[in-house]
Design an enzyme around this catalytic site. Structure first.
Site, PDB file in Angstrom:
ATOM      1  N   CYS A  11      46.902 -30.302  26.224  1.00  0.00           N
ATOM      2  CA  CYS A  11      47.442 -31.352  27.101  1.00  0.00           C
ATOM      3  C   CYS A  11      48.912 -31.058  27.416  1.00  0.00           C
ATOM      4  CB  CYS A  11      47.305 -32.723  26.435  1.00  0.00           C
ATOM      5  SG  CYS A  11      48.326 -32.926  24.963  1.00  0.00           S
ATOM      6  N   CYS A  14      51.185 -31.180  24.399  1.00  0.00           N
ATOM      7  CA  CYS A  14      51.002 -30.026  23.513  1.00  0.00           C
ATOM      8  C   CYS A  14      51.769 -28.816  24.050  1.00  0.00           C
ATOM      9  CB  CYS A  14      49.518 -29.685  23.381  1.00  0.00           C
ATOM     10  SG  CYS A  14      48.519 -31.024  22.703  1.00  0.00           S
TER      11      CYS A  14
END
Length: 78
Positions: A11, A14
């Protein structure tokens, strides 16, 4: 050598955490192995409920948010 693991499935948070980790390591000039862990099974095996998560030398440092470069640098200097 320090082992830094960024746990997350890819994501935006991240990716941002991984980028901040790499920048903090470069700015401090520490010898570190930075590993991206994106296996959902491994993340679950560690008990991580929210990603991204940051592990330094096997110790959970934070989860569920992106740490700033300065926060990561402080973690590495301990």
């Amino acid at each position: 050598m320090v082992k830094i693991e960024v746990l997350g499935t890819g994501c935006a948070k991240c990716k941002s955490l991984l980028k901040n980790v790499e920048k903090a390591v470069a700015e401090l000039g520490v010898s570190a192995e930075v590993v991206k862990v994106d296996s959902i099974q491994e993340i679950m095996d560690r008990g991580v409920m929210m990603t991204p998560a940051l592990y330094i030398d096997g110790k959970s440092m934070m989860a569920g948010r992106t740490a700033t470069v300065e926060e990561i640098k402080r973690m590495l200097q301990k």
